[in-house]
Design a protein around this motif. Sequence first.
Motif, short mmCIF file in Angstrom:
data_model
loop_
_atom_site.label_atom_id
_atom_site.label_comp_id
_atom_site.label_asym_id
_atom_site.label_seq_id
_atom_site.Cartn_x
_atom_site.Cartn_y
_atom_site.Cartn_z
N GLN A 1 0.83 -1.21 0.00
CA GLN A 1 0.00 0.00 0.00
C GLN A 1 0.86 1.25 0.00
O GLN A 1 0.55 2.23 -0.70
CB GLN A 1 -0.91 0.02 1.22
CG GLN A 1 -2.15 -0.80 1.09
CD GLN A 1 -3.07 -0.56 2.27
OE1 GLN A 1 -2.63 -0.48 3.41
NE2 GLN A 1 -4.34 -0.44 1.98
N GLU B 1 2.34 1.73 -3.46
CA GLU B 1 1.30 2.18 -4.40
C GLU B 1 0.99 3.67 -4.22
O GLU B 1 0.93 4.42 -5.21
CB GLU B 1 0.04 1.35 -4.18
CG GLU B 1 -1.08 1.68 -5.14
CD GLU B 1 -2.33 0.84 -4.90
OE1 GLU B 1 -3.33 1.11 -5.56
OE2 GLU B 1 -2.30 -0.07 -4.06
N LYS B 2 0.83 4.09 -2.98
CA LYS B 2 0.53 5.50 -2.71
C LYS B 2 1.70 6.41 -3.11
O LYS B 2 1.49 7.46 -3.71
CB LYS B 2 0.21 5.67 -1.22
CG LYS B 2 -0.21 7.06 -0.84
CD LYS B 2 -0.57 7.13 0.63
CE LYS B 2 -0.95 8.54 1.03
NZ LYS B 2 -1.24 8.64 2.46
N VAL C 1 4.02 5.84 -5.36
CA VAL C 1 4.16 5.89 -6.82
C VAL C 1 3.15 6.87 -7.41
O VAL C 1 3.47 7.62 -8.33
CB VAL C 1 4.03 4.48 -7.43
CG1 VAL C 1 3.85 4.55 -8.94
CG2 VAL C 1 5.25 3.64 -7.09
N GLN C 2 1.94 6.87 -6.86
CA GLN C 2 0.92 7.82 -7.34
C GLN C 2 1.34 9.26 -7.06
O GLN C 2 1.11 10.14 -7.89
CB GLN C 2 -0.42 7.54 -6.67
CG GLN C 2 -1.09 6.28 -7.15
CD GLN C 2 -2.35 5.96 -6.35
OE1 GLN C 2 -2.67 6.62 -5.38
NE2 GLN C 2 -3.05 4.92 -6.78
N ASN C 3 1.96 9.50 -5.91
CA ASN C 3 2.33 10.87 -5.52
C ASN C 3 3.67 11.31 -6.07
O ASN C 3 3.83 12.46 -6.46
CB ASN C 3 2.36 11.00 -3.99
CG ASN C 3 0.99 10.86 -3.38
OD1 ASN C 3 -0.02 11.06 -4.03
ND2 ASN C 3 0.95 10.48 -2.12
N ASP C 4 4.66 10.42 -6.08
CA ASP C 4 6.04 10.80 -6.40
C ASP C 4 6.59 10.17 -7.67
O ASP C 4 7.75 10.36 -8.00
CB ASP C 4 6.97 10.41 -5.24
CG ASP C 4 6.53 10.99 -3.92
OD1 ASP C 4 5.96 12.10 -3.91
OD2 ASP C 4 6.76 10.34 -2.88
N GLY C 5 5.80 9.39 -8.36
CA GLY C 5 6.28 8.72 -9.56
C GLY C 5 7.10 7.49 -9.20
O GLY C 5 6.95 6.91 -8.14
N TRP C 6 8.00 7.14 -10.10
CA TRP C 6 8.78 5.91 -9.93
C TRP C 6 9.68 5.93 -8.71
O TRP C 6 10.07 4.87 -8.21
CB TRP C 6 9.59 5.63 -11.19
CG TRP C 6 8.71 5.21 -12.32
CD1 TRP C 6 8.33 5.97 -13.39
CD2 TRP C 6 8.05 3.96 -12.47
NE1 TRP C 6 7.48 5.25 -14.20
CE2 TRP C 6 7.30 4.00 -13.65
CE3 TRP C 6 8.03 2.79 -11.71
CZ2 TRP C 6 6.54 2.95 -14.09
CZ3 TRP C 6 7.27 1.73 -12.16
CH2 TRP C 6 6.54 1.81 -13.34
#
Length: 118
Positions: free
Chosen positions: A72, A75-76, A78-83
């Motif tokens: 989790q 996933e969070k 990656v959504q906020n900060d990219g790779w």
Amino acid sequence: MQYLNAFLLGGFLCAVGQVLIDRTKLTPARILVGYVAAGVLLTALGLYKPLAEWGGAGATVPLTGFGYALAQGVEKAVQNDGWMGLFTGGLTAVAGGLGAAVIAAWLAALLSKPGEKG
């Protein structure tokens, strides 16, 4: 009903671990790593979230729950900060629990006589 669900799921996860210890040549350490990896994999497949909602602490406290928390967090992030979130998300998500474990272990070492048996 919430307590019963947590008891049933947590008990099931513990029973599976005990069967793996008793019936296979897997070491406890490998079983623990397998549980964490299973939590990550089930989260990636979208199967662990419904399990955690149904089982509550019975799903989030065992090691599969640690894998769930790591996934989790990734996933969070990656959504906020990219790779870059692949490298930071998991540790950020579980930092509080890891910190508490390190402090508890340090306090236990201060209160006991750690060392090799001999």
